[in-house]
Design a protein around this motif. Structure first.
Motif, PDB file in Angstrom:
ATOM      1  N   UNK A   1     -16.855  61.793 -37.508  1.00 17.59           N
ATOM      2  CA  UNK A   1     -16.306  63.121 -37.228  1.00 17.59           C
ATOM      3  C   UNK A   1     -15.063  63.002 -36.367  1.00 17.59           C
ATOM      4  N   UNK A   2     -15.099  62.130 -35.394  1.00 15.67           N
ATOM      5  CA  UNK A   2     -13.936  61.961 -34.511  1.00 15.67           C
ATOM      6  C   UNK A   2     -12.715  61.555 -35.315  1.00 15.67           C
TER       7      UNK A   2
ATOM      8  N   UNK B   1     -10.196  57.731 -28.361  1.00 14.28           N
ATOM      9  CA  UNK B   1     -11.653  57.760 -28.481  1.00 14.28           C
ATOM     10  C   UNK B   1     -12.088  57.019 -29.743  1.00 14.28           C
ATOM     11  N   UNK B   2     -11.422  57.302 -30.850  1.00  7.55           N
ATOM     12  CA  UNK B   2     -11.803  56.709 -32.128  1.00  7.55           C
ATOM     13  C   UNK B   2     -11.660  55.187 -32.126  1.00  7.55           C
TER      14      UNK B   2
ATOM     15  N   UNK C   1     -11.148  56.101 -21.808  1.00  9.91           N
ATOM     16  CA  UNK C   1     -11.827  56.012 -20.513  1.00  9.91           C
ATOM     17  C   UNK C   1     -12.359  57.411 -20.197  1.00  9.91           C
ATOM     18  N   UNK C   2     -13.260  57.554 -19.232  1.00 11.09           N
ATOM     19  CA  UNK C   2     -13.824  58.875 -18.929  1.00 11.09           C
ATOM     20  C   UNK C   2     -12.778  59.956 -18.707  1.00 11.09           C
ATOM     21  N   UNK C   3     -11.647  59.606 -18.105  1.00  9.91           N
ATOM     22  CA  UNK C   3     -10.608  60.601 -17.839  1.00  9.91           C
ATOM     23  C   UNK C   3     -10.027  61.171 -19.134  1.00  9.91           C
ATOM     24  N   UNK C   4     -10.009  60.375 -20.200  1.00  8.75           N
ATOM     25  CA  UNK C   4      -9.486  60.855 -21.481  1.00  8.75           C
ATOM     26  C   UNK C   4     -10.379  61.953 -22.048  1.00  8.75           C
ATOM     27  N   UNK C   5     -11.673  61.742 -21.959  1.00  8.57           N
ATOM     28  CA  UNK C   5     -12.601  62.751 -22.470  1.00  8.57           C
ATOM     29  C   UNK C   5     -12.520  64.024 -21.628  1.00  8.57           C
ATOM     30  N   UNK C   6     -12.380  63.862 -20.327  1.00  9.02           N
ATOM     31  CA  UNK C   6     -12.232  65.022 -19.447  1.00  9.02           C
ATOM     32  C   UNK C   6     -10.952  65.791 -19.779  1.00  9.02           C
ATOM     33  N   UNK C   7      -9.888  65.042 -20.074  1.00  9.02           N
ATOM     34  CA  UNK C   7      -8.619  65.684 -20.431  1.00  9.02           C
ATOM     35  C   UNK C   7      -8.743  66.470 -21.729  1.00  9.02           C
ATOM     36  N   UNK C   8      -9.512  65.930 -22.676  1.00  8.50           N
ATOM     37  CA  UNK C   8      -9.707  66.615 -23.949  1.00  8.50           C
ATOM     38  C   UNK C   8     -10.450  67.941 -23.730  1.00  8.50           C
TER      39      UNK C   8
ATOM     40  N   UNK D   1     -15.323  72.448 -31.401  1.00  8.85           N
ATOM     41  CA  UNK D   1     -16.526  72.467 -32.220  1.00  8.85           C
ATOM     42  C   UNK D   1     -17.110  71.073 -32.389  1.00  8.85           C
ATOM     43  N   UNK D   2     -16.257  70.090 -32.616  1.00  8.68           N
ATOM     44  CA  UNK D   2     -16.749  68.719 -32.801  1.00  8.68           C
ATOM     45  C   UNK D   2     -17.333  68.161 -31.506  1.00  8.68           C
ATOM     46  N   UNK D   3     -16.725  68.504 -30.376  1.00  9.91           N
ATOM     47  CA  UNK D   3     -17.263  68.069 -29.079  1.00  9.91           C
ATOM     48  C   UNK D   3     -18.651  68.654 -28.839  1.00  9.91           C
ATOM     49  N   UNK D   4     -18.828  69.902 -29.231  1.00 11.00           N
ATOM     50  CA  UNK D   4     -20.105  70.584 -29.006  1.00 11.00           C
ATOM     51  C   UNK D   4     -21.173  70.142 -30.002  1.00 11.00           C
ATOM     52  N   UNK D   5     -20.769  69.980 -31.267  1.00 12.59           N
ATOM     53  CA  UNK D   5     -21.745  69.718 -32.326  1.00 12.59           C
ATOM     54  C   UNK D   5     -22.092  68.246 -32.463  1.00 12.59           C
ATOM     55  N   UNK D   6     -21.123  67.364 -32.205  1.00 13.55           N
ATOM     56  CA  UNK D   6     -21.346  65.921 -32.355  1.00 13.55           C
ATOM     57  C   UNK D   6     -20.935  65.162 -31.079  1.00 13.55           C
ATOM     58  N   UNK D   7     -21.520  65.531 -29.935  1.00 16.37           N
ATOM     59  CA  UNK D   7     -21.108  64.892 -28.670  1.00 16.37           C
ATOM     60  C   UNK D   7     -21.359  63.394 -28.649  1.00 16.37           C
ATOM     61  N   UNK D   8     -22.386  62.921 -29.366  1.00 21.25           N
ATOM     62  CA  UNK D   8     -22.714  61.490 -29.337  1.00 21.25           C
ATOM     63  C   UNK D   8     -21.629  60.639 -29.975  1.00 21.25           C
ATOM     64  N   UNK D   9     -20.765  61.251 -30.786  1.00 17.71           N
ATOM     65  CA  UNK D   9     -19.715  60.477 -31.438  1.00 17.71           C
ATOM     66  C   UNK D   9     -18.502  60.273 -30.538  1.00 17.71           C
TER      67      UNK D   9
END
Length: 417
Positions: free
Chosen positions: A325-326, A361-362, A367-374, A399-407
């Motif tokens: 998905x990512x 991410x893909x 790094x954690x800061x990248x996900x926080x920035x997204x 939507x993708x962050x909420x529905x497929x967080x594990x990815x």
């Protein structure tokens, strides 16, 4: 009368630029009905419940009524055939194979609002569609029906094929106006809306190709006939562009309200061999993702909205288990970043930054800061542009962050292709 699920795509009317063939198949009768009583056109569309097929699903009669009521009597009609979003390929088929169906709908629109000009605004990347529309317009030039329209509106009607810029943003309705006026397709702030002040200040009615293609059939057969074509509370038919991991991708005309499961597993033949259903991008890649729990949803504007997504153009991009998905979202956000006109810095910079972060991410470099920035970008960017491009981009990321967080993994690449 054509069959229940083949109104726009009936083989009998897929005649290219053969105007005589179109008339022989019953074409022109909708325009004749409109000529007999122009004042009844807009009420007929209201009774039929026709809505805009370009994405928003706005009631067609309201847009037409606004243009017709404008004080300036120098009015314009535009058929918007810019279609450029990934996964959407319905309009190019109508323009290529049923050009007279579209032109007749545009002529009825001109008659309804008293327009003096009609623009057929077509993406030049659709070479065959553009060529067929030019041939078709030439065939209408000296017809008695066109002369009858001109007598009704009291002016010569200009019927012009206009190649678009070929840019995605060029399909936004105020960008359409900028292009027609000879400028870069920059969206403009609204109001004023085009129906009030559009092309060179004239009241301008802009409709999607599929919307206009429906109009002749409604005027010919009646509003009640059109309403009966839908399922449940839905009305009419819809063109669904089905693509992705299905056995029979293609363009399907089905009753509005057809279940998503039927589109994918009956008409589309189901998933590719050995693949399981994972998700679907509805209405193109700028809406909320639907998953297996949504396969029962009826494909109509209101039902899909109730699932917090949108029917949009009717494009359905099916994703199977084993597909990242990512990675798919990264591809679509890259498309939006390249398609941004650059007029609004938050949109241009925001889509670029989201594309960069998704790539990190893909590829496993995040790094954690990248996900926080997204996450932060999804909060601050909506509403920051003159058009809906940035909002659509944020919607699919969120939507993708909420529905497929594990990815969304930190420090490791997407585990699937």
């Amino acid at each position: 009368m054509t069959s229940l699920n083949q109104i726009l795509l009936n083989p009998a009317i897929q005649l290219g630029a053969d105007l005589d063939g179109w008339f022989a198949a019953g074409g022109g009768l909708g325009l004749d009905a409109a000529l007999a009583d122009p004042g009844a056109i807009i009420p007929a569309l209201e009774a039929a419940g026709l809505r805009g097929m370009g994405g928003a699903g706005f009631p067609t009669h309201r847009k037409w009524a606004a243009a017709a009521a404008a004080q300036n009597t120098d009015r314009t009609v535009v058929c918007n055939g810019n279609e450029d979003e990934p996964g959407t390929f319905k309009d190019r088929h109508l323009l290529r194979w049923t050009p007279h169906q579209v032109i007749e709908g545009a002529l009825i629109a001109a008659l309804a609002i008293g327009a003096r000009r009609v623009f057929l605004y077509i993406n030049p990347q659709q070479i065959e569609a553009l060529a067929e529309m030019r041939r078709a317009v030439a065939q209408w030039a000296d017809t008695d029906r066109l002369r009858a329209v001109e007598r009704r509106i009291g002016a010569t009607l200009e019927l012009t094929v206009f190649p678009t810029s070929g840019r995605y943003i060029g399909g936004e309705e105020t960008a359409v106006i900028s292009s027609l006026e000879g400028g870069f397709p920059f969206p403009r702030r609204k109001p004023p809306f085009p129906a009030e002040s559009g092309y060179r200040g004239t009241p301008t009615l802009i409709n999607n190709t599929e919307t206009l293609a429906n109009v002749p059939h409604i005027l010919r057969h009646g509003a009640a006939w059109y309403r009966r074509l839908g399922l449940g509370e839905a009305v009419g038919t819809k063109l669904y562009s089905l693509s992705g991991d299905v056995l029979r991708p293609g363009l399907y005309e089905l009753p509005m309200g057809t279940p998503l499961q039927d589109l994918i597993f009956v008409h589309g033949g189901g998933m590719l061999e050995g693949k399981a259903f994972k998700a679907v991008f509805t209405g193109g890649p700028s809406n909320t993702l639907l998953t297996a729990r949504d396969l029962d949803v009826a494909l109509d504007f209101d039902s899909v909205r109730a699932r917090r997504s949108r029917l949009g153009t009717g494009a359905m991009i099916v994703i199977s288990e084993g597909t990242s998905i990512v990675r798919k979202v990264a591809e679509y956000i890259d498309f939006f970043a390249k398609g941004s006109c650059g007029q609004c810095p938050p949109c241009k910079a925001g889509t670029f930054q989201m594309a960069r972060l998704l790539d990190r991410v893909d590829s496993g470099r995040a790094v954690p800061a990248d996900l926080a920035a997204l996450y932060n970008l999804c909060q601050i960017l909506p509403g920051s542009g003159r058009c809906g491009l940035i909002d659509g981009a944020v919607t699919v990321v969120e939507s993708s962050l909420h529905t497929f967080p594990a990815e969304y993994r930190i420090g490791e690449p997407s585990p699937v292709p």
